[in-house]
Design an enzyme around this catalytic site. Structure first.
Site, PDB file in Angstrom:
ATOM      1  N   HIS A  91      29.160 -11.575   8.040  1.00  0.00           N
ATOM      2  CA  HIS A  91      27.988 -12.276   7.741  1.00  0.00           C
ATOM      3  C   HIS A  91      27.436 -12.809   9.125  1.00  0.00           C
ATOM      4  CE1 HIS A  91      28.083 -12.946   3.057  1.00  0.00           C
ATOM      5  NE2 HIS A  91      28.317 -11.448   3.561  1.00  0.00           N
ATOM      6  N   HIS A 283      35.215  -3.586   1.717  1.00  0.00           N
ATOM      7  CA  HIS A 283      35.776  -3.961   0.446  1.00  0.00           C
ATOM      8  C   HIS A 283      36.972  -3.320  -0.062  1.00  0.00           C
ATOM      9  CE1 HIS A 283      31.104  -5.156  -0.935  1.00  0.00           C
ATOM     10  NE2 HIS A 283      31.747  -5.949  -0.031  1.00  0.00           N
TER      11      HIS A 283
HETATM   12 FE1  HEB Z   1      31.161  -7.434   0.731  1.00  0.00          FE
HETATM   13  C1  HEB Z   1      33.025  -9.907  -0.528  1.00  0.00           C
HETATM   14  C2  HEB Z   1      28.777  -8.093  -1.446  1.00  0.00           C
HETATM   15  C3  HEB Z   1      29.064  -5.203   2.497  1.00  0.00           C
HETATM   16  C4  HEB Z   1      33.432  -7.213   3.423  1.00  0.00           C
HETATM   17  N1  HEB Z   1      31.104  -8.795  -0.634  1.00  0.00           N
HETATM   18  C5  HEB Z   1      31.896  -9.758  -1.058  1.00  0.00           C
HETATM   19  C6  HEB Z   1      31.579 -10.419  -2.102  1.00  0.00           C
HETATM   20  C7  HEB Z   1      30.098  -9.943  -2.377  1.00  0.00           C
HETATM   21  C8  HEB Z   1      29.873  -8.895  -1.417  1.00  0.00           C
HETATM   22  C9  HEB Z   1      29.186 -10.338  -3.537  1.00  0.00           C
HETATM   23  C10 HEB Z   1      32.021 -11.457  -2.707  1.00  0.00           C
HETATM   24  C11 HEB Z   1      31.820 -12.966  -1.977  1.00  0.00           C
HETATM   25  C12 HEB Z   1      32.672 -13.813  -2.989  1.00  0.00           C
HETATM   26  O1  HEB Z   1      33.791 -14.389  -2.354  1.00  0.00           O
HETATM   27  O2  HEB Z   1      32.266 -14.146  -4.108  1.00  0.00           O
HETATM   28  N2  HEB Z   1      29.297  -6.765   0.520  1.00  0.00           N
HETATM   29  C13 HEB Z   1      28.534  -7.130  -0.505  1.00  0.00           C
HETATM   30  C14 HEB Z   1      27.125  -6.420  -0.444  1.00  0.00           C
HETATM   31  C15 HEB Z   1      27.427  -5.434   0.465  1.00  0.00           C
HETATM   32  C16 HEB Z   1      28.664  -5.768   1.258  1.00  0.00           C
HETATM   33  C17 HEB Z   1      25.847  -6.408  -1.470  1.00  0.00           C
HETATM   34  C18 HEB Z   1      26.215  -4.528   1.136  1.00  0.00           C
HETATM   35  C19 HEB Z   1      26.239  -3.397  -0.034  1.00  0.00           C
HETATM   36  N3  HEB Z   1      31.116  -6.433   2.613  1.00  0.00           N
HETATM   37  C20 HEB Z   1      30.222  -5.392   3.089  1.00  0.00           C
HETATM   38  C21 HEB Z   1      30.524  -5.084   4.303  1.00  0.00           C
HETATM   39  C22 HEB Z   1      31.757  -5.545   4.637  1.00  0.00           C
HETATM   40  C23 HEB Z   1      32.183  -6.581   3.578  1.00  0.00           C
HETATM   41  C24 HEB Z   1      29.607  -4.126   5.194  1.00  0.00           C
HETATM   42  C25 HEB Z   1      32.494  -5.461   6.050  1.00  0.00           C
HETATM   43  C26 HEB Z   1      32.452  -4.531   6.776  1.00  0.00           C
HETATM   44  N4  HEB Z   1      32.767  -8.355   1.188  1.00  0.00           N
HETATM   45  C27 HEB Z   1      33.739  -8.104   2.631  1.00  0.00           C
HETATM   46  C28 HEB Z   1      35.159  -8.715   2.216  1.00  0.00           C
HETATM   47  C29 HEB Z   1      34.890  -9.373   1.164  1.00  0.00           C
HETATM   48  C30 HEB Z   1      33.548  -9.086   0.692  1.00  0.00           C
HETATM   49  C31 HEB Z   1      36.155  -8.571   3.209  1.00  0.00           C
HETATM   50  C32 HEB Z   1      36.213 -10.181   0.396  1.00  0.00           C
HETATM   51  C33 HEB Z   1      35.850 -11.464   1.077  1.00  0.00           C
HETATM   52  C34 HEB Z   1      37.042 -12.461   0.469  1.00  0.00           C
HETATM   53  O3  HEB Z   1      38.134 -11.795  -0.007  1.00  0.00           O
HETATM   54  O4  HEB Z   1      37.049 -13.523   0.261  1.00  0.00           O
END
Ligand code: HEB
Length: 749
Positions: A91, A283
């Site tokens: 982020h 993921h």
């Molecule tokens: Fe992620 C977690 C959505 C792409 C790495 N994710 C997460 C959550 C959500 C999301 C709603 C839960 C938060 C809390 O704690 O409740 N993603 C999302 C979306 C997209 C994404 C709508 C576009 C399609 N991711 C992404 C990427 C990466 C990531 C590109 C890197 C390379 N995530 C992640 C991790 C986790 C999440 C390692 C777990 C955290 C903890 O364990 O605390």
């Protein structure tokens, strides 16, 4: 704050302000950011030097130990903070967008508003606070900006994912970046916008009109597609890093979600393959948090009570942490091994059939039909859960283009590992700039095309005598000197302080796509480059060597010196050799295309679109060039006198001796005997009429006249237009010019 009148303070800058009275007035505040007044480390502090003294491996070890050192005040899911820290790093970096290079993890902005309080960043306040003891221990040797990203990298490594490397080099900022346009919505995650009232998209406060400013190809594409995302944004809603995990506007449609994912990830310079790898790889780890309704959750950090000490989202549900955590309101764990790298994400995605269900907080998510309970519980080892996915995860299976890639990764885990590692590295380093800024022992040796690579210097640099000779040669080509100024500006002014891309180094001005940008006047540019290549080949045949990148800047300086001399000022324009020429093969045309300006008021190029005025584009560009308001002012005035409009027009050339470095622009703009009137209904071009004779004396654009109309800019223009201003004007112009020429010279001290 609840129960208190929102605006009541009459001290500390309270009260109704200029911005409230005249919201349309041009704002210069973004040209005053990050000065020595806001930076406690002072101008002597050199982050690169400090970083070099950092015990990098010790930091990594401390981070690694922290991963499994669960704290009672914010316990780790599955006994490992890896997932949380990866999300924090993602982020931090993921706000980057290609159009203006703003956002991104390069400045540690996740610590400040609005990002620290974005709904998509819930619980990341806790993640950063977990890091404080380590930040405190190493002090200024590692910035927050670097630490947030390095922590994500260490998290991956600690869970068995081989990364592509890491580079430090991101000095912190100490105030919220006001220059970033995050959208015009007035509610988080909502669709109500300030569309009607003319809020602007550049210069830190509003909208670049989606239709007018969009490149032609985007335009045709977006009209036939569901959501037209406004340029330069890279998220479907204010407050989200990318897209709504439940599907567009909460509609659990994986195919529609795929459209939004594709648009938003492309704006962060990620293609389909990189996008699939990033989402799946990310993921693979951790879980989402939606133990109960978000009604249990208090104010975000910016609005939270003082005793919460910068933390927000206090959760009143049971213990408010651990198994009771409420973050996104979704309750999903993707894999059976959420603290271990592997191919479990695709196994689950393809080997299960998915059924729409609701999280305990009532959000749309998907559960594996008929699957057994195979997924671990984050806090109760005796409990097992069914596999779950977000709508946006199903996009990777149900969008036909994503599906192809996903299936290939499913069948070839080594390909996922490689593409993920590279895309993750790109995500974290996309806005760090050229490799000369990279610091630390883990810099990958491979050159990557998105780094805009430039060859290493391969020759002894020119000396003083050579420079003098070359200046003479340049001025003897017969090309009008102002054209060398235009070319040097065109080359150097591609730089953007946001993501540190562009600049004169590499001489990409002679390559596609830059050599054909309209702002660069391609015909004139070709003529100048040909002349300079002549000078270069003569010089280089003497056994010495100069790059064209250097010669372009040197020629601009020679022309400025001559123009100053012609106006009676003996001044030397500094020149720092050491640039190299990149090749077309080292240049990603589409990626470099994002550096093209919509407008460049310094050359009187471009004009207003429906929600951005010409002068706002000028300030925005000045901000990207890291210029102050005085620097912007003296450069515009000087370049007008030097006669460097992109199309050779006389707009703003308020002088009877164009081509000389005089302060005539200011003197004549401020001349009370001139009256101005718009010459067209679009109010872009104005005529200056002699009040006595009624004769037309000048024409100018909004980017010219604003220096007389705007009170603060007028105050600056008065300094340069006064009888004692001409020496100062020349000196300041040369200093600002030199600054622009060297903006990308991170190799210079
Ligand atoms: Fe992620 C977690 C959505 C792409 C790495 N994710 C997460 C959550 C959500 C999301 C709603 C839960 C938060 C809390 O704690 O409740 N993603 C999302 C979306 C997209 C994404 C709508 C576009 C399609 N991711 C992404 C990427 C990466 C990531 C590109 C890197 C390379 N995530 C992640 C991790 C986790 C999440 C390692 C777990 C955290 C903890 O364990 O605390």
């Amino acid at each position: 704050m609840s129960g208190q009148c929102p605006i009541k303070s009459n001290v500390g800058g309270g009260g109704t302000k200029n911005r409230d009275w005249w919201p349309e007035q041009l704002k210069l505040n973004i040209l005053r950011q990050n000065t020595s007044k806001s930076d406690p480390l002072g101008t002597d502090f050199d982050y690169a030097e400090a970083f070099k003294s950092l015990d990098y491996n010790a930091v990594k070890k401390d981070l690694n130990d922290l991963m499994t050192d669960s704290q009672d005040w914010w316990p780790a899911d599955f006994g490992h903070y890896g997932g949380l820290f990866i999300r924090m790093a993602w982020h931090s970096a993921g706000t980057y967008r290609v159009y203006d290079g703003r956002g991104g993890g390069g400045h540690g902005q996740q610590r400040f508003a609005p990002l620290n309080s974005w709904p998509d960043n819930v619980s990341l306040d806790k993640a950063r606070r977990l890091l404080w003891p380590i930040k405190q221990k190493y002090g200024n040797k590692i910035s927050w900006a670097d630490l947030l990203l390095l922590t994500g990298n260490v998290a991956l490594e600690s869970m068995g994912c081989k990364t592509f490397g890491f580079a430090g080099g991101r000095p912190d900022t100490f105030e919220a970046d006001e220059s970033v346009y995050w959208g015009r919505e007035m509610t988080w995650l909502g669709n109500e916008t300030r569309y009607a009232d003319g809020v602007k998209g550049v210069g830190g406060s509003g909208v670049v009109d989606a239709d007018e400013s969009m490149k032609a190809e985007d335009k045709t594409k977006s009209h036939s597609e569901p959501r037209q995302l406004e340029e330069p944004l890279a998220a479907a809603h204010m407050g989200l890093i990318y897209v709504n995990p439940e599907g567009p506007d909460g509609n659990p449609d994986p195919i529609a979600a795929a459209h939004d994912i594709r648009t938003t990830f492309a704006r962060m310079a990620m293609d389909d393959e990189e996008t699939v790898a990033l989402i799946a790889g990310g993921h693979t780890f951790g879980k989402t948090h939606g133990a109960a309704s978000s009604d249990n959750v208090g104010k975000e950090p910016e609005d939270a009570p003082i005793e919460q000490q910068g933390l927000g989202w206090a959760n009143g549900y049971n213990s408010g942490k651990g198994p009771d955590t409420i973050t996104s309101g979704l309750e999903v764990t993707w894999t059976t091994t959420p603290t271990k790298w592997g191919n479990g994400y695709f196994t689950s995605l393809f080997e299960n059939e998915w059924e729409l269900t609701k999280s305990p907080a009532g959000a749309n998510q998907w559960v594996a039909k008929n699957a057994g309970e195979v997924v671990p519980h984050a806090f109760d080892a005796s409990k097992k859960l069914k596999p779950t996915m977000l709508t946006t995860d199903l996009s990777l299976r149900f969008d036909p283009a994503y599906e192809k890639i996903s299936r290939r990764f499913y069948e070839n885990p080594d390909q996922l590992a490689d593409v993920f590692a590279r895309a993750w590295f790109k995500l974290l380093h996309r806005d760090l700039g050229p490799r000369s800024r990279y610091l630390g022992p883990e810099i990958p040796s491979e050159d990557l095309i998105w780094q805009d690579p430039i060859p290493a210097v391969d020759h002894p640099l020119v000396d003083e005598n050579d420079v003098a000779t070359l200046k003479k040669e340049v001025l003897a080509t017969g090309i009008e000197p102002s054209k060398f100024v235009s070319t040097a500006w065109a080359s150097a002014s591609t730089f953007r302080g946001s993501d540190k891309r562009g600049g004169a180094n590499g001489a990409r001005i002679r390559l596609e796509p830059q050599r054909n940008w309209k702002a660069n006047n391609p015909q004139q540019l070709a003529e100048v480059l040909k002349a300079l290549e002549g000078v270069q080949s003569k010089f280089n045949s003497s056994g010495k060597k100069i790059s064209l990148a250097d010669l372009i800047v040197l020629a601009g300086g020679a022309a400025v010196e001559k123009a100053a001399q012609d106006a009676g000022h003996n001044i030397k324009v500094p020149f720092a050799p050491g640039r190299m020429d990149a090749s077309q093969e080292q240049t990603d045309v589409a990626s470099v295309g994002h550096l093209e300006p919509h407008a460049d008021g310094f050359r009187n190029y471009g004009k207003s679109v429906s929600r951005v005025r010409t002068e706002e584009f000028l300030v925005d560009r000045a901000n990207l060039l890291t210029l102050t308001a005085p620097e912007m002012t003296v450069l515009v005035g000087g370049m007008r006198a030097l006669n460097t409009n992109y199309d050779g027009s006389a707009h703003g050339v308020f002088t009877t001796r164009p081509g000389q470095l005089t302060n005539d622009f200011f003197v004549n703009l401020l001349d009370t005997n001139t009256a101005w009137k718009a010459s067209g209904s679009d109010k872009e071009i104005y005529e200056g009429i002699d009040r006595k004779t009624g004769q037309k004396k000048w024409t100018g654009t909004r980017a010219d006249l604003v220096f007389g109309s705007h009170a603060e800019l007028r105050a600056l223009a008065e300094i340069y237009g006064s009888s004692d201003g001409s020496e100062k004007f020349v000196k300041d112009f040369v200093a600002a010019w030199d600054k622009v020429m060297n903006l990308d010279r991170f190799d210079l001290k």
